[in-house]
Design an enzyme around this catalytic site. Structure first.
Site, PDB file in Angstrom:
ATOM      1  N   TYR A 141       0.831  -1.204   0.000  1.00 50.83           N
ATOM      2  CA  TYR A 141       0.000   0.000   0.000  1.00 50.83           C
ATOM      3  C   TYR A 141       0.864   1.252   0.000  1.00 50.83           C
ATOM      4  O   TYR A 141       0.676   2.158  -0.830  1.00 50.83           O
ATOM      5  CB  TYR A 141      -0.931   0.021   1.221  1.00 50.83           C
ATOM      6  CG  TYR A 141      -1.466   1.408   1.500  1.00 50.83           C
ATOM      7  CD1 TYR A 141      -2.424   1.974   0.659  1.00 50.83           C
ATOM      8  CD2 TYR A 141      -0.976   2.176   2.557  1.00 50.83           C
ATOM      9  CE1 TYR A 141      -2.892   3.265   0.881  1.00 50.83           C
ATOM     10  CE2 TYR A 141      -1.445   3.458   2.784  1.00 50.83           C
ATOM     11  CZ  TYR A 141      -2.395   4.000   1.941  1.00 50.83           C
ATOM     12  OH  TYR A 141      -2.844   5.279   2.145  1.00 50.83           O
ATOM     13  N   ALA A 142       1.811   1.338   0.940  1.00 53.19           N
ATOM     14  CA  ALA A 142       2.683   2.510   1.004  1.00 53.19           C
ATOM     15  C   ALA A 142       3.486   2.664  -0.279  1.00 53.19           C
ATOM     16  O   ALA A 142       3.719   3.782  -0.756  1.00 53.19           O
ATOM     17  CB  ALA A 142       3.614   2.400   2.214  1.00 53.19           C
TER      18      ALA A 142
END
Length: 340
Positions: A141-142
Site C-alpha cells: 500500500y505505502a
C-alpha cells in the site's frame, strides 16, 4: 471553484467534498462504490464508475467543462490486504491512476491534488519526519503511494502541462463535525475502529505490536482529524497556482510538483490512544498485547513547518475531539445501516 473528487463517496473524499461546498465550491463526485456509500453523494453531482474508464471521464468533462482541478482520493487502503494481495493494490492504485492522468490530459485538466500518504517515510530516531525525509515504504500500500508520487514528479516534466500537489498525511480519525459523512465501514481495520468495536462488544482491544522502540513499546502515529485534513485540501486548492509553477526553469518559476505533509505534529502511541478513548467514553478500555500484523511499522509523526508556511494551515482539533466525533458518527452509521 468546480472540482472533480475521485473516491468522493468515501470517508476522506466525501469530507473534502463537504469542505469544498462549505467554501462556496462545487464538488463533482466520481466513485465506483467498491467501498464508498452512495448516500455520501446525495445532493451532489455524482458519477458512479471507475477512474480508469476513459469514456466516463470524457462524459464528466463534457458535462462539466469548467472543472478546474481534480482531487484524487480513490484508492485501496488496507495495509494487511495489500500484503496479501499486492498485485491488486498495484493495479488499482498505480495502474488506474496512470490511466486517469491520461484521461485528464486528454480533457485539458492540468491541476491534480493527490491525496497521498506519509506511510512511505522512514522515521528518524525521534519518530518525526518532514518532506525531505528518506522514503522507505514498508507495505505494498505505502509503495503504491510512493510510486504515484514519483509518477507525478516525472509527468510534470513531460511537457503535458500537468501540475500536481501531493498531500502526504497521517492517520485520519473523526467525522464531519456536522455529521454529514464519516467512516463508511461498519468494521474498519484501523486502531480506533477496532477500539470502538471492542468497546461496543464489551470485549478486549488487542494492541498489535508492543516491542517497538517507543516510550511504551507500541506503535506511534499522528492522528489527524478528518475535518482538519479536508480543510487542508481546500487550502491547497485555493492556493494551487501559488504552490506550483510550470517547472520551466525560468527565473521565478516554481517546480510543477509540490509535496506537503499534513499532521498534528504530535506523536500518539496506541496505548495513549486507548487511554484517550477511555477518557472520552468514561470507561477504561480493556486491552491485551498481541504480535504485530503483516505490514505494521513503528510509525511516525510530522513536523508541520511546510504546511503552516505554504497553506497557512494547522490542525485545530484535539485527539479527544476526533474520538468523540468518531463515536457520534458511529451511532449515526448504525442508524443508516438499520434503515438500508
Amino acid at each position: 471553484m468546480k472540482v472533480l473528487i475521485t473516491g468522493g463517496a468515501g470517508f476522506i473524499g466525501s469530507t473534502i467534498a463537504s469542505a469544498v461546498l462549505d467554501h462556496g465550491g462545487f464538488p463533482v463526485i466520481l466513485d465506483s462504490l467498491v467501498t464508498g456509500r452512495e448516500s455520501f453523494a446525495e445532493g451532489r453531482e455524482f458519477y458512479r464508475g471507475d477512474v480508469a474508464d476513459g469514456a466516463l471521464i470524457d462524459r464528466v468533462f463534457a458535462d462539466h467543462p469548467d472543472i478546474e482541478a481534480v482531487v484524487h482520493c480513490a484508492a485501496l487502503i488496507v495495509v494487511p490486504d495489500s500484503v496479501s494481495e499486492p498485485l491488486r493494490y498495484y493495479r488499482e492504485n498505480v495502474g488506474k491512476t496512470i490511466e486517469l492522468l491520461q484521461h485528464l490530459e486528454r480533457n485539458g485538466c492540468h491541476r491534480v491534488l493527490f491525496s497521498s500518504s506519509a506511510s512511505m517515510y522512514k522515521a528518524g530516531a525521534d519518530f518525526t519526519v518532514d518532506e525531505e525525509s528518506e522514503l522507505d515504504p514498508s507495505s505494498p500500500y505505502a509503495a503504491t503511494k510512493t510510486i504515484v508520487d514519483r509518477i507525478l514528479a516525472d509527468a510534470v516534466r513531460g511537457g503535458s502541462g500537468l501540475r500536481a500537489v501531493s498531500l502526504r498525511y497521517f492517520n485520519p480519525i473523526g467525522a464531519d463535525p456536522k455529521m454529514r459523512t464519516g467512516l463508511q465501514l461498519l468494521n474498519p481495520s484501523h486502531a480506533l475502529g477496532k477500539m470502538v468495536e471492542a468497546w461496543e462488544n464489551h470485549d478486549v482491544f488487542r494492541i498489535t505490536g508492543t516491542d517497538w522502540p517507543t516510550s511504551d513499546g507500541t506503535g506511534i502515529r499522528d492522528y489527524i482529524h478528518v475535518w482538519d485534513l479536508a480543510q487542508a485540501h481546500v487550502a491547497a486548492l485555493t492556493r494551487f497556482d501559488r504552490l506550483v509553477g510550470h517547472g520551466s526553469g525560468e527565473p521565478g518559476d516554481r517546480p510543477a510538483h509540490a509535496v506537503i505533509n499534513l499532521g498534528t505534529g504530535k506523536g500518539v502511541t496506541v496505548r495513549q490512544l486507548a487511554e484517550a478513548f477511555g477518557t472520552v467514553t468514561g470507561t477504561p478500555l480493556r486491552t491485551e498485547d498481541a504480535p504485530a500484523r503483516p505490514g505494521d511499522v513503528v510509525g511516525a509523526y510530522t513536523r508541520c513547518d511546510r504546511s503552516a508556511e505554504l497553506l497557512d494551515w494547522r490542525a485545530k482539533y484535539e485527539l479527544e475531539d476526533g474520538i468523540r466525533h468518531a463515536l457520534e458518527w458511529r451511532r449515526r452509521l448504525l442508524e443508516l445501516a438499520a434503515a438500508d
